[in-house]
Design an enzyme around this catalytic site. Structure first.
Site, PDB file in Angstrom:
ATOM      1  N   GLY A 139       0.812  -1.218   0.000  1.00 38.15           N
ATOM      2  CA  GLY A 139       0.000   0.000   0.000  1.00 38.15           C
ATOM      3  C   GLY A 139       0.842   1.263   0.000  1.00 38.15           C
ATOM      4  O   GLY A 139       0.615   2.174   0.789  1.00 38.15           O
ATOM      5  N   THR A 140       1.808   1.341  -0.921  1.00 38.04           N
ATOM      6  CA  THR A 140       2.741   2.464  -0.910  1.00 38.04           C
ATOM      7  C   THR A 140       2.051   3.807  -1.131  1.00 38.04           C
ATOM      8  O   THR A 140       2.511   4.834  -0.628  1.00 38.04           O
ATOM      9  CB  THR A 140       3.816   2.268  -2.002  1.00 38.04           C
ATOM     10  OG1 THR A 140       3.179   2.061  -3.270  1.00 38.04           O
ATOM     11  CG2 THR A 140       4.681   1.061  -1.680  1.00 38.04           C
ATOM     12  N   ARG A 141       0.935   3.806  -1.868  1.00 29.21           N
ATOM     13  CA  ARG A 141       0.266   5.082  -2.148  1.00 29.21           C
ATOM     14  C   ARG A 141      -0.456   5.658  -0.938  1.00 29.21           C
ATOM     15  O   ARG A 141      -0.881   6.814  -0.963  1.00 29.21           O
ATOM     16  CB  ARG A 141      -0.715   4.902  -3.319  1.00 29.21           C
ATOM     17  CG  ARG A 141      -0.001   4.813  -4.672  1.00 29.21           C
ATOM     18  CD  ARG A 141      -0.991   4.824  -5.815  1.00 29.21           C
ATOM     19  NE  ARG A 141      -1.658   3.534  -5.962  1.00 29.21           N
ATOM     20  CZ  ARG A 141      -2.704   3.319  -6.752  1.00 29.21           C
ATOM     21  NH1 ARG A 141      -3.237   4.331  -7.431  1.00 29.21           N
ATOM     22  NH2 ARG A 141      -3.233   2.120  -6.857  1.00 29.21           N
ATOM     23  N   MET A 142      -0.576   4.870   0.135  1.00 27.08           N
ATOM     24  CA  MET A 142      -1.115   5.424   1.375  1.00 27.08           C
ATOM     25  C   MET A 142      -0.094   6.329   2.071  1.00 27.08           C
ATOM     26  O   MET A 142      -0.447   7.133   2.934  1.00 27.08           O
ATOM     27  CB  MET A 142      -1.526   4.300   2.326  1.00 27.08           C
ATOM     28  CG  MET A 142      -2.631   3.404   1.823  1.00 27.08           C
ATOM     29  SD  MET A 142      -4.224   4.218   1.616  1.00 27.08           S
ATOM     30  CE  MET A 142      -4.745   4.424   3.319  1.00 27.08           C
TER      31      MET A 142
END
Length: 345
Positions: free
Chosen positions: A22-25
């Site tokens: 979930g890097t875009r979090m």
């Protein structure tokens, strides 16, 4: 050809995909532990599994595995995906725990928390009636959001899933999209996963089992969502806010339908585990949190926060904060009170 199994008592097992980073979090917290209406995202998939009678669900963990284990506790079994080589590879990690069991296998992602019990029950029942190895969820949207297109055969079954990057102009015009939730015959799935090819990106995709089934002459059935908002996946905090808005609207609509008056639903926040009695009146900027139980005929707000409390019949709470307290019948509190657990009322 697989034979149809009409036995409605056939066991259901859930595999919940929760290994992604979930890097875009942009967060140190694993994506599936971010709170939605006061509960971590993964709690919604686990609750659906329990409601469907899917005992001992399997959660596929990877990034932040220890944190996810601690948050979920005894509510599930765990299988580690390391390295993380795609969705097909993720589901395959559950095989050692589930091999030899003749069950229906419900596969869903922990970052898709808005599926309803009615939808998932319909998906399971559709597969029970299917003489093929799997049933999948689809949705109709004008904006594809990058989802794969569903190509149908003349008999209405699924012929293929075509990813957007590989789609022809004609296929790009298809409005039916892959949601990413499936119900499989487990005894078929494990063998099919071993036949999934490695993608150019070095991953094994669960969607490739559809082509494996079709090429073997087996029927893949699709169930189309009536409400595409159920298929929102959480990849950014913007998506999280969108899901929060949808869930809050569902919750508030449910309580108004049940006989609770919300003067301004847009500024009323009610978490999923709260219960409220009929003829309660709730004014704006009121937050009901945790395991709060409100009896009938109460007046709450405005500007009130009540957490993990019991409010008996006929109470009135105005512009106050209550945490872990019990109000006897017909008690009036506020304005500007702050009552905590173990304090006398």
């Amino acid at each position: 050809m697989l034979e149809a199994q009409e036995d409605s008592s056939q066991a259901v097992t859930a595999v919940i995909l929760a290994a992604g980073q979930g890097t875009r979090m942009r967060s140190a917290l694993p994506k599936v532990l971010h709170p939605l209406a006061g509960k971590p995202l993964i709690a919604y998939s686990l609750q659906l599994a329990r409601q469907l009678g899917a005992a001992d669900p399997v959660v596929i963990i990877g990034h932040g595995a220890d944190q996810v284990r601690q948050a979920v506790g005894s509510a599930a079994r765990f299988a580690m995906q390391s390295p993380q080589l795609g969705t097909g590879h993720a589901v395959q990690q559950a095989e050692p725990l589930l091999a030899g069991q003749d069950t229906l296998l419900l596969v869903m992602s922990a970052d898709m928390p808005l599926f309803t019990l009615e939808t998932m029950r319909a998906l399971v029942e559709a597969q029970r009636a299917n003489d093929g190895p799997l049933t999948m969820l689809t949705m109709l949207l004008d904006d594809s959001h990058g989802f794969g297109r569903i190509v149908r055969a003349p008999d209405g079954s699924v012929a293929a899933i075509v990813e957007e990057a590989q789609a022809t102009p004609e296929q790009l015009a298809i409005r039916e999209l892959n949601v990413g939730a499936y119900c499989f015959r487990s005894e078929w799935l494990w063998g099919a996963l071993r036949r999934v090819p490695l993608s150019p990106k070095g991953e094994y995709y669960l969607t490739d089992v559809i082509g494996i089934a079709v090429s073997a002459g087996l029927k893949v059935r699709a169930l189309t969502l009536a409400d595409s908002s159920e298929a929102i996946g959480i990849n950014t905090r913007v998506h999280l806010a969108e899901a929060e808005s949808i869930l809050r609207r569902r919750i508030n609509t449910g309580w108004m339908t049940a006989g609770v008056t919300l003067v301004d639903p847009q500024t009323t926040y009610i978490e999923p585990d709260v219960s409220i009695g009929g003829d309660t009146l709730i004014y704006p900027n009121t937050h009901l949190r945790g395991s709060t139980r409100v009896a009938g005929g109460c007046v709450l707000g405005p500007n009130t926060v009540i957490s993990d409390s019991v409010i008996e019949t006929g109470c009135r709470v105005i512009s106050s904060v209550l945490e872990g307290v019990c109000l006897p019948e017909h008690t009036a509190v506020g304005p500007f009170a702050h009552l905590r657990e173990k304090e006398n009322v």
